[in-house]
Design an enzyme around this catalytic site. Sequence first.
Site, PDB file in Angstrom:
ATOM      1  N   CYS A  93      20.057  70.363 -12.280  1.00  0.00           N
ATOM      2  CA  CYS A  93      18.905  69.939 -13.065  1.00  0.00           C
ATOM      3  C   CYS A  93      19.154  68.498 -13.529  1.00  0.00           C
ATOM      4  CB  CYS A  93      18.690  70.885 -14.255  1.00  0.00           C
ATOM      5  SG  CYS A  93      17.009  70.869 -14.924  1.00  0.00           S
ATOM      6  N   HIS A 120      23.570  72.439 -18.114  1.00  0.00           N
ATOM      7  CA  HIS A 120      23.264  72.990 -19.429  1.00  0.00           C
ATOM      8  C   HIS A 120      24.524  73.403 -20.192  1.00  0.00           C
ATOM      9  CE1 HIS A 120      19.310  73.250 -17.488  1.00  0.00           C
ATOM     10  NE2 HIS A 120      18.858  73.083 -18.706  1.00  0.00           N
ATOM     11  N   GLU A 131      14.708  71.771 -37.620  1.00  0.00           N
ATOM     12  CA  GLU A 131      15.914  71.829 -38.443  1.00  0.00           C
ATOM     13  C   GLU A 131      17.052  72.575 -37.751  1.00  0.00           C
ATOM     14  OE1 GLU A 131      12.446  71.939 -41.478  1.00  0.00           O
ATOM     15  OE2 GLU A 131      12.830  72.509 -39.389  1.00  0.00           O
TER      16      GLU A 131
END
Length: 762
Positions: free
Chosen positions: A732, A700, A17
């Site tokens: 990444c 990120h 959630e």
Amino acid sequence: MALTHNLGFPRIGARRELKIALEQYWKGESSLADLQRAGAELRQRHWQQQAGLDRVPVGDFSFYDQVLDMSLTLGHLPARAQGFDGEPLDNYFRIARGRSAATDDQACCAIAAGEMTKWFDTNYHYIVPEFTADTAFSLDASRLLEQLREARALNINAKPVIIGPVTYLALGKAKDDSNPLDLLPALLDVYAELLVTLGQHGADWVQVDEPLLVTDLDADWSHAFNVAYHQLKSAPVKILLASYFGGLDDNRYLAAHLPVAGLHLDAVRGRDDVQPLLNLLPSHRVLSLGVIDGRNIWKTDLGAVLDWLEPIAERLGDRLWLAPSCSLLHVPVDLSRETTLDDELRSWLAFALQKLDELALLASALNQGRDSVAPALADNRAAIASRQQSTRVNNPAVRSAVAAITPALGERRSGYPQRAAQQAAHLQLPAWPTTTIGSFPQTEEIRRARYQYRHGTLDKDAYHDAMRTEIAHSVAAQEKLGLDVLVHGEAERNDMVEYFGEQLDGYAFSRFGWVQSYGSRCVKPPILFGDISRPHAMTVEWIRYAQSLTDKPLKGMLTGPVTLLNWSFVRDDQPRADTCYQLALAIREEVLDLEAAGVNIIQIDEAALREGLPLRRSQWAGYLDWAVQAFRIAANGVADRTQIHTHMCYSEFNDIMAAIAAMDADVITIETSRSQMELLDAFDDFRYPNEIGPGVYDIHSPNIPDAEHMVALMTQAAERIPAERLWVNPDCGLKTRRWEEVTPALENMVAAARQLRAAHIR
């Protein structure tokens, strides 16, 4: 009477959630009030689920990261994050990810995100505090006080949780030549104020986490502990000093004699500390024993624990507290939802809520006698025996293959210089070659097709057609961008570990076993319960199809054995090295099949190599020996002209560069963008022998780096590493980003490489 408590609870929610609420807010699809309401509902539910404990943690909930939370509590923001108007939570997200909601004005509100690295030896990532000689602290206890108020309104016996001052300083990095320990006096003033404030608002016990105590401490850091807790001992609350992730070992005396009201010990990893501490602790001090493994999902052998715990309970009485070994942040929430797991395997497991049930059973057995919970103990005993005796766990053929491993299996045919010459002649790549780490955005179309396939509304052929369409799109996009070495984009992969585990014998999978990795990023670690073997090829057809679409070289993408090990819930009934060698043999088979299919570049990701490093330096050599050997076994059966890549990210690598070099990969791509090429400091004293791609694009963060920034980073790299051995790449994979972010960022990356070539930087 032994008391029960918990060090922390999973915050993401049984149905993720919090992830959903965060991403809706960041996309501008919900309001800040919606996000805060979702957080409050999760906190209330989690406290109620822990209400049977004698003391329940408060303050362990976070909208992104508990270390960043502590930075804000201490009024410790990077200079670039100061001076923003508006909601504090938006500024919090700017530090975490470079920007908050999509409605931010990017020109004014985007900043460099804080560096992110691994939380001790876990796969959880924290935002690194930044220190300078001028760093100042000021208390903002609003987050903790609000959560304490909420819990007390529910009649929860709340125990606030904070990160301790010495660990906080050790987790951070100086951005100048200052010593973080010089900040300790000023920091302790704010901690003292915080403890007073918590006491004034009704807290009697406060859990102060100092996992640094399970690491090697020099005289200065040991002294810092003494200074800190002698200054804080006058606080109007009782301090439970919590260590975890390992044993105290040579820090036992230090920990036992700090002036605190209680000490928590990880009695799963630090069992050898228990008896010595019984003799060292003052007679009035509480001893909290972490007797349930908070890092893995196997059911606890309750009878075995009671055998050694009962004499301690008799000796300590109500001075004995029982808890999981560490926060339950590192395990999924609820096993009861896993209705698709077979009954036998399910009987061997315990998730967070089941671990709290185990804790209650232990307390009842100690306080009312084993007879009071005899049926439950009998069920537990049967489950433990079932796992020990199961024929599903042991495969004699796999064990024979591991026993037959020789050093030659980990050797390439020629040294790197000879291989590099053959690879250069064969691949014909330009200077400063560009590539990506492997994955491209997991679009809504990909997720929808995967969902439909898993739920039977899309058949296998239609699903494969959909994935081939996405692969073709990724390949075409990379060709248009002008990248030099392409990837297939990994559209068919749900996760870099789960995807492979699903195709290896010895693995099982949960449906809802999500664990937070950072922010809204969750992983669902596979359950490695038995001996590992590869019944069929796992990636060859996808890679062969992608290569058929382009004349450019395309990398085969695999996850390495050490990462498969460290990012799984691993069996605890044999040495981890043995399991890793089994994985290495399976990946080796896949490598050889890829080469036979004409794939000339194969990347074997070992993102988790550093993560598995023991927290004590004296144990490093043993781990690195078998971890590096496992990678070499997986990688080194190929011909010299086949180029082997590996990838690592979001850990501290400077102190293990020799081991990374010993892996002997032809090319390593490694995260450096958030740390501004800090990794390059390692090359002052260590000459890395092979090729390396220091990541120049922080994937990120939603921020899009410009070409000039990337050129500057690569120019820094060229001062330490010969330019002919440098690659240009993100730090990444790109699966968590959107194409609208990825495309311009990679355009800039390719432009940066072209500028570097034009400048003839060598």
